[in-house]
Design an enzyme around this catalytic site. Sequence first.
Site, PDB file in Angstrom:
ATOM      1  N   HIS A  61      57.247  -3.882  26.772  1.00  0.00           N
ATOM      2  CA  HIS A  61      57.325  -4.462  25.424  1.00  0.00           C
ATOM      3  C   HIS A  61      57.072  -3.388  24.371  1.00  0.00           C
ATOM      4  CE1 HIS A  61      52.984  -4.301  26.101  1.00  0.00           C
ATOM      5  NE2 HIS A  61      52.847  -4.328  24.782  1.00  0.00           N
ATOM      6  N   ASP A  63      55.040  -3.194  20.487  1.00  0.00           N
ATOM      7  CA  ASP A  63      54.050  -3.974  19.745  1.00  0.00           C
ATOM      8  C   ASP A  63      54.643  -4.410  18.395  1.00  0.00           C
ATOM      9  OD1 ASP A  63      52.329  -3.543  21.846  1.00  0.00           O
ATOM     10  OD2 ASP A  63      51.142  -1.993  20.836  1.00  0.00           O
ATOM     11  N   HIS A 117      56.301   0.180  26.185  1.00  0.00           N
ATOM     12  CA  HIS A 117      55.249   0.485  27.161  1.00  0.00           C
ATOM     13  C   HIS A 117      55.001  -0.728  28.061  1.00  0.00           C
ATOM     14  CE1 HIS A 117      53.436  -0.975  23.413  1.00  0.00           C
ATOM     15  NE2 HIS A 117      52.460  -1.498  24.145  1.00  0.00           N
ATOM     16  N   ARG A 127      40.900  -3.619  35.813  1.00  0.00           N
ATOM     17  CA  ARG A 127      41.071  -2.696  34.676  1.00  0.00           C
ATOM     18  C   ARG A 127      40.831  -3.421  33.356  1.00  0.00           C
ATOM     19  NH1 ARG A 127      45.455  -1.536  31.117  1.00  0.00           N
ATOM     20  NH2 ARG A 127      45.467   0.627  30.445  1.00  0.00           N
TER      21      ARG A 127
HETATM   22  C1  OGA Z   1      48.995  -4.494  24.441  1.00  0.00           C
HETATM   23  C2  OGA Z   1      49.126  -3.344  25.370  1.00  0.00           C
HETATM   24  C3  OGA Z   1      48.143  -1.871  26.970  1.00  0.00           C
HETATM   25  C4  OGA Z   1      46.971  -1.758  27.862  1.00  0.00           C
HETATM   26  O1  OGA Z   1      47.935  -5.167  24.482  1.00  0.00           O
HETATM   27  O2  OGA Z   1      49.944  -4.731  23.672  1.00  0.00           O
HETATM   28  O3  OGA Z   1      50.165  -2.759  25.388  1.00  0.00           O
HETATM   29  O4  OGA Z   1      46.749  -0.647  28.357  1.00  0.00           O
HETATM   30  N1  OGA Z   1      48.078  -3.021  26.144  1.00  0.00           N
HETATM   31  O5  OGA Z   1      46.285  -2.749  28.121  1.00  0.00           O
HETATM   32 NI    NI Z   2      51.410  -3.245  23.767  1.00  0.00          NI
END
Ligand code: OGA
Ligand code: NI
Length: 184
Positions: A61, A63, A117, A127
């Site tokens: 996605h 942001d 990402h 995690r």
């Molecule tokens: C998000 C995201 C990445 C992560 O919350 O939009 O991309 O490492 N998080 O959790």
């Molecule tokens: Ni994100």
Amino acid sequence: MERFASESEALAHTLAGVLAEKLERKSNFFKENCVRNTCYVRMNRYPPCPKPSEVYGLMPHTDSDFLTILYQDQVGGLQLIKDNRWVAVKPNPRALIINIGDLFQAWSNGMYKSVEHRVMTNPTVERFSTAYFLCPSYDAVIECSGDCPSYRNFSFREFRQQVQDDVKKLGYKVGLPRFSNHLY
Ligand code: OGA
Ligand code: NI
């Protein structure tokens, strides 16, 4: 938590101001338009997953904000697209990750790119990550800069609504192409 939010807020405004200056645009845009009631912090928890190759922690996605300040723990799993390839972002407990979001891409007429990402799962270890999202008020209008703007003007409310409608109807976010001035 409060501290993460307030320090991130300050950092996000500083970074956004610097990025705006590089575009020779008014750097006070963010101070005026990014108000506390729309910016938010998200805490992500990724439980261990026995089938990491079949399940994403977070789907690919971009942001839907101006920029994101992310802190990830030592487990790792965040990846971003670089030159059409997924690259892992190595965990560094002393570093913050800054992502450009869709709104900055539109506002900068594509000069800054909203990076795609995703998060991979880990078979054995849990995690955590914490992210601060710099967003404008819902009525703020995102005006694409330049003589030949790639995107039409839109409000953050309109953008969010479109993303929500697409996710509901299509099952995924279309994002900025919905607001493109170019037909393709
Ligand atoms: C998000 C995201 C990445 C992560 O919350 O939009 O991309 O490492 N998080 O959790
Ligand atoms: Ni994100």
